[in-house]
Write an enzyme that holds these catalytic residues in place. Sequence first.
Site, mmCIF file in Angstrom:
data_model
loop_
_atom_site.group_PDB
_atom_site.id
_atom_site.type_symbol
_atom_site.label_atom_id
_atom_site.label_comp_id
_atom_site.label_asym_id
_atom_site.label_seq_id
_atom_site.Cartn_x
_atom_site.Cartn_y
_atom_site.Cartn_z
ATOM 1 N NE ARG A 124 -11.233 -12.918 2.739
ATOM 2 C CZ ARG A 124 -10.456 -12.292 4.095
ATOM 3 N NH1 ARG A 124 -11.036 -11.740 4.953
ATOM 4 N NH2 ARG A 124 -8.404 -12.162 3.824
ATOM 5 C CE LYS A 177 -6.690 -9.333 12.130
ATOM 6 N NZ LYS A 177 -6.248 -10.777 11.923
ATOM 7 N NE ARG A 212 -13.962 -16.426 6.083
ATOM 8 C CZ ARG A 212 -12.473 -15.895 6.733
ATOM 9 N NH1 ARG A 212 -12.846 -15.290 8.245
ATOM 10 N NH2 ARG A 212 -11.166 -15.085 6.258
ATOM 11 N NE ARG A 259 -4.925 -14.883 4.125
ATOM 12 C CZ ARG A 259 -6.022 -15.826 3.826
ATOM 13 N NH1 ARG A 259 -6.661 -16.711 2.817
ATOM 14 N NH2 ARG A 259 -6.954 -15.192 4.886
ATOM 15 N NE ARG A 286 -1.557 -9.483 7.821
ATOM 16 C CZ ARG A 286 -2.923 -9.263 7.524
ATOM 17 N NH1 ARG A 286 -3.515 -7.822 7.680
ATOM 18 N NH2 ARG A 286 -3.943 -9.734 6.588
HETATM 19 P P1 AMP Z 1 -6.331 -9.103 5.744
HETATM 20 O O1 AMP Z 1 -8.026 -9.158 5.333
HETATM 21 O O2 AMP Z 1 -6.423 -8.578 7.116
HETATM 22 O O3 AMP Z 1 -6.721 -10.847 6.246
HETATM 23 O O4 AMP Z 1 -5.554 -8.673 4.820
HETATM 24 C C1 AMP Z 1 -6.020 -9.595 3.334
HETATM 25 C C2 AMP Z 1 -5.023 -8.700 3.023
HETATM 26 O O5 AMP Z 1 -4.668 -7.335 2.332
HETATM 27 C C3 AMP Z 1 -3.323 -10.264 2.829
HETATM 28 O O6 AMP Z 1 -3.602 -10.726 2.792
HETATM 29 C C4 AMP Z 1 -1.988 -8.677 2.429
HETATM 30 O O7 AMP Z 1 -1.622 -9.277 1.598
HETATM 31 C C5 AMP Z 1 -3.343 -7.262 2.430
HETATM 32 N N1 AMP Z 1 -3.062 -6.034 3.095
HETATM 33 C C6 AMP Z 1 -3.613 -6.074 4.868
HETATM 34 N N2 AMP Z 1 -3.544 -5.696 5.985
HETATM 35 C C7 AMP Z 1 -1.815 -5.280 5.474
HETATM 36 C C8 AMP Z 1 -1.281 -4.820 6.274
HETATM 37 N N3 AMP Z 1 -0.566 -3.763 7.309
HETATM 38 N N4 AMP Z 1 0.366 -5.050 5.588
HETATM 39 C C9 AMP Z 1 0.625 -5.597 4.220
HETATM 40 N N5 AMP Z 1 -0.288 -6.456 3.828
HETATM 41 C C10 AMP Z 1 -1.694 -6.003 4.084
#
Ligand code: AMP
Length: 215
Positions: free
Chosen positions: A161, A13, A128, A172, A89
């Site tokens: 990360r 993404k 990563r 996740r 999400r």
């Molecule tokens: P990402 O970078 O998109 O993988 O997001 C990292 C973390 O941010 C996720 O594991 C969630 O804890 C939080 N997060 C990001 N977007 C959302 C969302 N739309 N709803 C809930 N938690 C989110």
Amino acid sequence: MNLLIMGAPGSGKGTFSSRLKDNYSLAHISTGDIFRKNISENTALGQEAKSYMDKGLLVPDDLVNRLVLDTLENLPEGVNGYLLDGYPRTLEQAKAFDEATKGTANEVDQILFMDVPHDVLKKRILGRRTCPKCGEIYNIYFKPTAVENVCDNCGSALSARADDNEESLKTRLGEYTRMTQPVIDYYGEQDKVAAINADNDFETIWAQITEALGK
Ligand code: AMP
């Protein structure tokens, strides 16, 4: 053009959002990036989000919904629409978002679903590594450095990360299957989803994306 890019962690993404944003002049809104920025600046939002993120859990819906709608109210001048990355999400987020934007200029037009088998995702994520100094991204399986754990560009030690560890990843991916897969089904019923076979090289994936958007 208003787009959502969806897919499991590690499905590409972030990589393709960057190309889409430049190519189609879209405002790129990544909820994960917004949370990480707030954590690094130690804001109230960052402190609240961190307690969930560190465990690989989703941040509560109402917090994320408010954050996204506020961000859409303040889009920069001159963009052709938005690209939402990492939102919605959950089904609740999708329904709240649709209700708030239906019939407005912010209604979503299309969803790009980055489809990658979970065993490939695990290698992509657990492998990563990033250079904290120059920002170069590596992968111990797919793009290794010449010397283990040392940046080819600048010689710095690489880091992973904080949430790219096996335990967090398991949570996740579990959260993704349980909470986010239903969102893709929901938009599928509205005939808005373009499935992209994202277990491919960059240009093959990009060709599928431009074809889907050209329709
Ligand atoms: P990402 O970078 O998109 O993988 O997001 C990292 C973390 O941010 C996720 O594991 C969630 O804890 C939080 N997060 C990001 N977007 C959302 C969302 N739309 N709803 C809930 N938690 C989110």
